[in-house]
Motif scaffolding. Structure first.
Motif, PDB file in Angstrom:
ATOM      1  N   VAL A   1     -29.157  11.689   7.678  1.00  0.00           N
ATOM      2  CA  VAL A   1     -27.722  11.479   7.872  1.00  0.00           C
ATOM      3  C   VAL A   1     -26.896  12.550   7.157  1.00  0.00           C
ATOM      4  N   ASP A   2     -27.310  12.924   5.950  1.00  0.00           N
ATOM      5  CA  ASP A   2     -26.497  13.897   5.207  1.00  0.00           C
ATOM      6  C   ASP A   2     -26.519  15.269   5.880  1.00  0.00           C
ATOM      7  N   GLU A   3     -27.615  15.599   6.555  1.00  0.00           N
ATOM      8  CA  GLU A   3     -27.670  16.891   7.248  1.00  0.00           C
ATOM      9  C   GLU A   3     -26.862  16.866   8.554  1.00  0.00           C
ATOM     10  N   VAL A   4     -26.916  15.735   9.228  1.00  0.00           N
ATOM     11  CA  VAL A   4     -26.137  15.580  10.470  1.00  0.00           C
ATOM     12  C   VAL A   4     -24.643  15.644  10.135  1.00  0.00           C
ATOM     13  N   GLU A   5     -24.289  14.931   9.094  1.00  0.00           N
ATOM     14  CA  GLU A   5     -22.892  14.872   8.660  1.00  0.00           C
ATOM     15  C   GLU A   5     -22.398  16.263   8.241  1.00  0.00           C
ATOM     16  N   ALA A   6     -23.250  17.007   7.543  1.00  0.00           N
ATOM     17  CA  ALA A   6     -22.856  18.337   7.062  1.00  0.00           C
ATOM     18  C   ALA A   6     -22.583  19.275   8.236  1.00  0.00           C
ATOM     19  N   TRP A   7     -23.406  19.156   9.289  1.00  0.00           N
ATOM     20  CA  TRP A   7     -23.200  19.990  10.468  1.00  0.00           C
ATOM     21  C   TRP A   7     -21.850  19.681  11.104  1.00  0.00           C
ATOM     22  N   THR A   8     -21.605  18.385  11.332  1.00  0.00           N
ATOM     23  CA  THR A   8     -20.372  17.979  11.998  1.00  0.00           C
ATOM     24  C   THR A   8     -19.152  18.435  11.194  1.00  0.00           C
ATOM     25  N   ALA A   9     -19.214  18.218   9.891  1.00  0.00           N
ATOM     26  CA  ALA A   9     -18.084  18.600   9.032  1.00  0.00           C
ATOM     27  C   ALA A   9     -17.863  20.110   9.105  1.00  0.00           C
ATOM     28  N   ARG A  10     -18.932  20.866   9.064  1.00  0.00           N
ATOM     29  CA  ARG A  10     -18.792  22.322   9.051  1.00  0.00           C
ATOM     30  C   ARG A  10     -18.217  22.855  10.367  1.00  0.00           C
ATOM     31  N   VAL A  11     -18.748  22.381  11.498  1.00  0.00           N
ATOM     32  CA  VAL A  11     -18.270  22.951  12.768  1.00  0.00           C
ATOM     33  C   VAL A  11     -16.810  22.584  13.035  1.00  0.00           C
ATOM     34  N   TYR A  12     -16.387  21.400  12.572  1.00  0.00           N
ATOM     35  CA  TYR A  12     -14.975  21.061  12.720  1.00  0.00           C
ATOM     36  C   TYR A  12     -14.128  21.901  11.770  1.00  0.00           C
TER      37      TYR A  12
END
Lengths: 281, 374
Positions: free
Chosen positions: B241-252
């Motif tokens: 979850v923390d890696e998925v979340e980090a991706w989403t946060a970064r691309v936004y």
């Protein structure tokens, strides 16, 4: 041929940064195909930087992530189309496309025949396990007539595609078929396919003991492996058989090996670009 | 500068070539075919590649594959083809592959009216593929803007590693206008970002707080993995979850941090106005005319032409509308961007002017909306 022990060969091609074990079930044939691809590439002494492995979706689609090449796991059925773009941008690259039967022939069937017609320099390796393994044993374009599948509980009523013959008809200059039992032969065909300039196809007949095999009570992995051995004949043996006899057999061997069809990216460079630049000048 | 007569579709193709586009994959479709035809002719003259694929799904896939190989790649299509491309546009968003998709809008849904203009794909351009992802959508309202915004599309796609969608429409695409294109196009050439790190340190999806990780083309010694699965910084699939979340946060956040560069618009006479017309694409031309007519009748009308539709320029609207009582949004659909304007309008009245029958909104229609609002 290299004389290094097999395990050492694989070590130089597997990604150490990727966490193993792999996603495949114990007894699966896909790992055998991957091993054959690695040894084929090693036998050709290719630079890893010049090799790309592209896949679609499904069990076979998970293959590229484990190997230390330029790897891309794309969308379902579209691996060949992605690979076409890459090959056109990098014509010197060896682009290997790995797909399952559903990926290559159902959702991706259009791209498969057009890549063969176009004769673009890709190597398509189709692991034909006769079903959709990842989603649990639904019928695919190669599921045998009469077999049961999770979406064919009353028996399958559709005839199946013969992948290698389809590729020949669509115009692929190199087409071969083997099985995951005949590993040395499979490796040899893969090496020949990668060495081909144009669109080359290797059908690696496999099985899925955890889905289609279980549903049809075809036994465990070793039983299905034995069936590949006993139920397959070479192209030469098949020539002496009647059409009816051949129908039930897996025909192994090289089905096409033509040198007379120009490869697409080469043709593009030699004809289109040269002409366009001449017109401009 | 030399003045030439050209179509919006041609200008889009010429803009792409000026930006350094060297790969085009497409499939014939009205009213976007001319872009492919120009590319088939022009690209090989500069060592580029044009290929007509078997369908739009394959076209979008080939564009992504070529971009991964280092090409500046684009495709062009219209509604039905744009629908087919959606899955792979999502792949480009997920894998952060720079590419440009021109959608010359025609009246939909389905086959609709192939030779009639529309602006019905505004929401599809934003949300056509499944899942949350950022996207940049640009919309020209003239032939010259087709050229300029195509250059911008390549610039943004490479700089921010994202698919960029160009929303033309049948009129902008087919209309011929006299344009003056820049004589020296070398400054427009878009380059891909490089990396300074050696292959063993390279993380194609690194979570950099303030910058976009560069995408090194395949074949240059940086062997890595690309997938449409959620992935970690190296590109390997992840369920964490923390890696998925980090991706989403970064691309936004990479797009959010770039808003001052990405949000393109033109405003006119807003300071003195009590009424604001917000328009884009072909409708902006009718709106411009209507604003002038209203001003001649003594009305205080401001005009805001949006060139970037997505990310939606909330703050631009908010600032422009500071002293505004009424906002008018003309568009050739049944109210798509108006939904966004209404969202940020606060207590101001928003009047929609819509048409979705394949005919352009007339200036008089917008004028009567201006005059009819109290």
């Amino acid at each position: 041929m290299k004389t290094q022990p097999e395990s050492k060969v694989h070590e130089r091609y597997l990604r150490h940064s990727k966490k193993f074990p792999n996603v495949w079930c114990a007894g699966c044939g896909i790992g055998i195909v991957l091993g054959a691809i690695i040894r084929a590439i090693d036998s050709l002494s290719l630079d890893k930087n010049d090799v790309a492995m592209i896949s679609g979706i499904g069990c076979t689609g998970r293959m590229p992530v484990y190997v230390d090449f330029n790897t891309m796991h794309t969308t379902h059925g579209r691996a060949i189309a992605f690979a076409t773009g890459l090959k056109l941008a990098r014509p010197t690259m060896k682009v290997i496309v790995v797909m399952g039967d559903g990926d290559a022939l159902a959702i991706g069937g259009n791209h498969f025949i057009h890549a063969a017609r176009r004769n673009i320099g890709l190597t398509a390796i189709v692991v034909n396990n006769l079903t959709y393994g990842m989603t649990g044993g639904q019928y695919s374009p190669t599921t045998p007539l009469g077999a049961r599948a999770s979406t064919a509980p009353y028996g399958h009523i559709e005839p199946s595609f013969r992948i290698a013959e389809l590729a020949v008809t669509a115009g692929a200059p190199f087409v071969a078929r083997s099985t995951v039992y005949h590993v040395a032969e499979l490796q040899k065909y893969i090496a020949q396919a990668i060495s081909t300039q144009g669109f080359s196809v290797v059908e690696a007949t496999s099985y899925c003991h955890t889905t289609l095999g279980r549903i049809n009570r075809w036994g465990r992995a070793p039983d299905m492996m034995r069936r590949l051995k006993e139920n397959s004949v070479t192209v030469q043996q098949a020539e002496k058989m009647s059409e009816e006899e051949k129908k039930a057999k897996i025909i192994r061997g090289i089905l096409s090996d033509r040198k007379d069809i120009p490869e697409y990216t080469e043709l593009y460079r030699e004809q289109i670009i040269r002409q366009a630049k001449g017109e401009k000048a | 500068m030399n003045r030439v007569l050209m179509q919006g579709d041609e200008a889009c193709a010429e803009g792409a070539i000026a930006a350094g586009c060297n790969f085009f994959a497409g499939y014939p479709i009205t009213p976007a075919t001319e872009i492919a035809e120009v590319m088939a002719h022009r690209l090989p003259q500069q060592d580029g590649v044009f290929i007509q694929m078997e369908d739009e799904i394959a076209s979008m896939a080939a564009v992504i594959g070529a971009a991964v190989g280092g090409a500046r790649a684009m495709t062009a299509t219209s509604g039905p083809g744009f629908s087919l491309m959606q899955e792979n546009i999502g792949y480009a968003a997920m894998a952060e592959i720079p590419c440009v998709i021109a959608n010359v809008q025609r009246l939909g849904p389905s086959t609709g009216r192939p030779t009639s203009p529309a602006q019905g794909d505004v929401m599809q351009a934003r949300w056509g593929t499944h899942g949350d992802h950022p996207i940049i959508v640009l919309c020209p309202s003239s032939v010259r803007e087709s050229f300029d915004l195509t250059v911008k599309a390549f610039e943004f796609s490479e700089r921010y590693r994202t698919p960029v969608i160009l929303l033309l429409d049948e009129i902008i695409g087919h209309m011929r206008e006299g344009v003056e294109l820049p004589a020296d196009k070398t400054t427009l050439n878009v380059k891909r970002e490089q990396t300074l790190v050696p292959p063993e340190w390279y993380k194609p999806f690194e979570n950099l707080a303030t910058d976009v990780p560069p995408l090194i083309p395949f074949g240059e010694g940086y062997r890595y993995h690309i997938t449409g699965l959620h992935h970690d910084e190296r590109g390997y699939p992840t369920d964490k979850v923390d890696e998925v979340e980090a991706w989403t946060a970064r691309v936004y956040s990479k797009i959010k941090q770039a808003l001052s560069e990405v949000l393109l618009y033109e405003e006119n006479g807003i300071k003195q106005a009590d009424t604001l017309v917000v328009a884009y694409g072909i409708s902006a031309r009718s709106a411009r005319h209507a604003v002038e007519m209203a001003r001649n009748r003594g009305r205080r009308v401001g005009f805001l032409k949006l060139q970037t539709l997505w990310p939606f320029p909330e703050e631009v609207i908010e600032q422009a509308a500071e002293r505004i009582h009424r906002i008018i949004v003309p568009e050739m659909n049944l109210g798509q961007l108006a939904l966004e304007v209404e969202r940020v309008a606060g207590r101001r009245k928003v009047r929609r002017v819509n048409r979705a029958d394949g005919e352009v909104i007339k200036p008089e229609q917008i004028l009567s909306a201006i005059e009819g609002m109290r």
